[in-house]
Design an enzyme around this catalytic site. Structure first.
Site, short mmCIF file in Angstrom:
data_model
loop_
_atom_site.label_atom_id
_atom_site.label_comp_id
_atom_site.label_asym_id
_atom_site.label_seq_id
_atom_site.Cartn_x
_atom_site.Cartn_y
_atom_site.Cartn_z
N GLN A 240 37.94 -45.04 -24.22
CA GLN A 240 37.74 -44.17 -25.38
C GLN A 240 36.89 -44.87 -26.43
O GLN A 240 36.03 -44.24 -27.06
CB GLN A 240 39.10 -43.79 -26.00
CG GLN A 240 40.08 -43.11 -25.06
CD GLN A 240 39.66 -41.70 -24.67
OE1 GLN A 240 38.81 -41.09 -25.31
NE2 GLN A 240 40.25 -41.20 -23.61
N HIS B 66 47.10 -46.74 -21.94
CA HIS B 66 47.00 -45.77 -20.84
C HIS B 66 47.60 -46.41 -19.60
O HIS B 66 47.56 -47.64 -19.45
CB HIS B 66 45.51 -45.45 -20.62
CG HIS B 66 45.23 -44.32 -19.67
ND1 HIS B 66 45.35 -44.46 -18.31
CD2 HIS B 66 44.82 -43.04 -19.89
CE1 HIS B 66 45.03 -43.32 -17.72
NE2 HIS B 66 44.71 -42.44 -18.66
N ASP C 115 40.59 -52.14 -22.94
CA ASP C 115 40.32 -50.85 -22.30
C ASP C 115 39.44 -50.07 -23.26
O ASP C 115 39.90 -49.59 -24.30
CB ASP C 115 41.65 -50.13 -22.04
CG ASP C 115 41.45 -48.71 -21.53
OD1 ASP C 115 40.29 -48.25 -21.45
OD2 ASP C 115 42.46 -48.04 -21.24
N CYS D 84 49.14 -39.84 -19.53
CA CYS D 84 49.18 -41.14 -18.85
C CYS D 84 49.55 -42.25 -19.84
O CYS D 84 48.96 -43.34 -19.82
CB CYS D 84 47.85 -41.46 -18.16
SG CYS D 84 47.46 -40.34 -16.83
N LYS E 11 33.53 -40.16 -19.55
CA LYS E 11 33.89 -39.89 -20.95
C LYS E 11 32.70 -40.14 -21.87
O LYS E 11 32.70 -39.72 -23.03
CB LYS E 11 35.08 -40.77 -21.35
CG LYS E 11 36.37 -40.47 -20.60
CD LYS E 11 37.52 -41.26 -21.17
CE LYS E 11 38.65 -41.47 -20.20
NZ LYS E 11 39.38 -40.26 -19.82
#
Lengths: 143, 413
Positions: free
Chosen positions: B210, B130, B207, B371, B233
């Protein structure tokens, strides 16, 4: 309930893609990129005595942007460069619920239903912004 | 057309009643929300916890001596404990609250790596990151001459840990990799990547924006150095995220923002800083949001996470099977074991046009480059349409998506 912004007129305009391609220099070029989706419209203008003598565009984008570019391809030749700024403000006003542009740009009325889709306003404006950038190049002294 | 019904693979009943927004209609049709990878809807438990706190316990945190300040501080620090437990951090002191995942990664870029990187040093990252896990490293390229080394993904979107390992050289200062792609759904072999990087003395940032939603995360088992998450999220509120970082790293990091709470002492000639995590939490923090995040993690953890995962995998498989009938639609990303994110392009149809038609059917999907422009370039597309599944989605949602896609084809194809 919103109306579908894909009328037959819009789809036909996009398919016709009037003015698709590039002009042979000398001409002025403007490019506009939509960071939300990666679409790009490049507009070439040949400007003579403050009027647009020829236009071409390369628009890799959605149906709405392609249809908008197609209108520019057919309606811009012969118009004054200053008409572009008015076109932008007229289209913006229409997308905010106002009346559509009149005269040579009346076919922007086909985008009236896009007003209900705020996320798509930039799609209609993409080629107009590119044309405005091209026109602004004409005001810059050539190096 | 409906997908051929197969037996459900998991005995999981989507808790739709917990999400009032799912009862609303959009353009006159029932909402089908397939945009949870962008932001998940909020269960009542989160909304009620935030309202109860705001109406009954709210005050600024830390340094107050009055009752409400004490209660708010307790709630705020309890949120830190909750995040630590959710990620299985060693202690709450390894959790820094940020305004989201993006700020968490920027914090590492500024406070950790910028102090340790010189011109020509390398940062290894994958093409499926991302932008939030790209741009902070571009800053170091622009400002300090760092070199970005890109690791490609396979045609199916999978990532080979050995390819990451092969990209780590003597000048590599950090590996920055997603735990789960927000476009492809690919789950990366994070533990193997960390082991390979550590064997060469290189720290790893993951990251997890998610990954933390769909995977059970154990930062100790992964041995990852930094892990970034975002609240919205995770069925929680916007405006709050967290950075997990090993304590030794945090202790060695300089402050990011300056202001209240992050200092030890300020004089006219001197400033000294608080220990982490306070050192990195300048100003009044997202207090109500922290309470909401606690409720969100409690909510998510109240389910059998493996059952949720199986449910989402079932939705993905059901959709994938149905889409096979559309020979004009190409799914991008089919890595084995991928999470419940489905990106695709439709021949002759722009993703935004497809998404607009789906929207008018009540189906909320995302369209664009998500993104992740280097990934779009990798697959030779400008944009994709993305449907992402969450614990509240159903096979009926998938059926509506399929009907909407057929309609889009009829109009635009």
């Amino acid at each position: 309930m919103s109306d579908l912004p894909y009328s037959k007129d819009i789809l036909r305009l996009a398919a016709e893609s009037v003015g698709a391609g590039r002009l042979t220099p000398p001409c002025e070029t403007g490019s506009e990129f939509n960071p939300a989706c990666g679409d790009r419209s490049i507009v070439d203008l040949r400007i003579e005595n403050g009027r647009i003598a020829a236009v071409a565009h390369e628009t890799k984008a959605c149906v709405l942007a392609q249809a908008s570019a197609s209108i520019l391809g057919s309606a811009l030749p012969g118009r004054r460069v200053d008409d572009l700024a008015k076109l932008k403000s007229d289209v913006l006003a229409m997308l905010k619920g106002g009346s559509p542009p009149q005269g040579p740009f009346e076919r922007y009325a086909h985008f009236k239903d896009v007003a209900q889709h705020p996320g798509r306003h930039t799609c209609v404006l993409l080629p107009i912004e590119a044309a405005l950038k091209a026109a602004s190049q004409a005001r810059e002294p050539r190096s | 057309m409906m997908a051929q019904a197969k037996p459900r693979t998991a005995a999981f009943d989507p808790p739709r009643k917990d999400f009032p927004i799912l009862e609303r209609r959009v353009h006159g049709r029932p909402l089908v929300y397939l945009d949870s990878a962008a932001s998940a809807q909020k269960p009542l438990a989160v909304l009620e916890a935030m309202e109860a706190f705001a109406t009954g316990e709210y005050a600024n945190v830390h340094r107050g001596v009055h009752f409400l300040s004490g209660a708010a501080t307790q709630a705020y620090e309890a949120a830190r404990e909750r995040v630590a437990a959710f990620l299985n951090a060693r202690s709450a002191e390894e959790i820094v609250f940020t305004k989201g995942g993006t700020e968490a990664i920027n914090l590492v870029s500024y406070s950790y790596l910028s102090q340790r990187i010189a011109a020509g040093d390398e940062i290894v990252l994958t093409v499926m990151e991302h932008h939030s896990n790209i741009v902070p490293w571009h800053f170091l390229r622009e400002r300090q001459g760092a070199v970005l080394k890109w690791v490609d993904v396979a045609a199916d979107g999978s990532l080979d840990a050995e390819a990451v390992d092969a990209s780590i050289g003597p000048r590599t200062k950090l590996v920055a990799v997603t735990h789960m792609s927000n476009v492809l759904g690919t789950i990366t072999p994070l533990k193997a990547i960390v082991a390979a990087a550590h064997a060469k003395g290189v720290p790893v940032l993951a990251d997890g924006c998610q990954g933390a939603v769909h995977e059970v995360v154990d930062v100790q088992d992964l041995d990852v150095d930094f892990y970034a998450v975002t609240g919205h999220k995770l069925y929680g509120p916007t405006g709050i995220g967290a950075l997990y970082a090993k304590r030794a790293h945090l202790m060695a990091m300089r402050p990011f923002n300056g202001g209240g709470e992050m200092i030890q002492e300020v004089t006219r000639d001197l400033v000294t800083y608080a220990d982490p995590p306070a050192r990195f939490e300048a100003g009044t923090p997202p207090i109500i949001e922290a309470v909401g995040l606690t409720a969100a993690l409690d909510y998510l953890s109240s389910f059998d996470r493996e059952a949720v995962k199986a449910h989402e995998a079932d939705l993905l498989a059901y959709a994938r099977e149905a889409l096979r009938e559309f020979n004009w639609l190409h799914v991008i990303g089919d890595a084995p074991g991928k999470g419940a994110i489905l990106s695709f392009e439709c021949e002759g149809m722009h993703a935004h046009d497809v998404a607009t038609i789906l929207d008018l059917e009540g189906v909320a999907v995302r369209a664009g480059h998500h993104c992740a422009q280097p990934l779009m370039e990798r697959f030779g597309v400008a944009s994709t349409t993305r449907a992402s599944f969450a614990l509240y989605n159903t096979r009926e949602d998938v059926d509506t998506l399929i009907r909407g896609l057929a309609k889009a084809r009829k109009i635009l194809g």
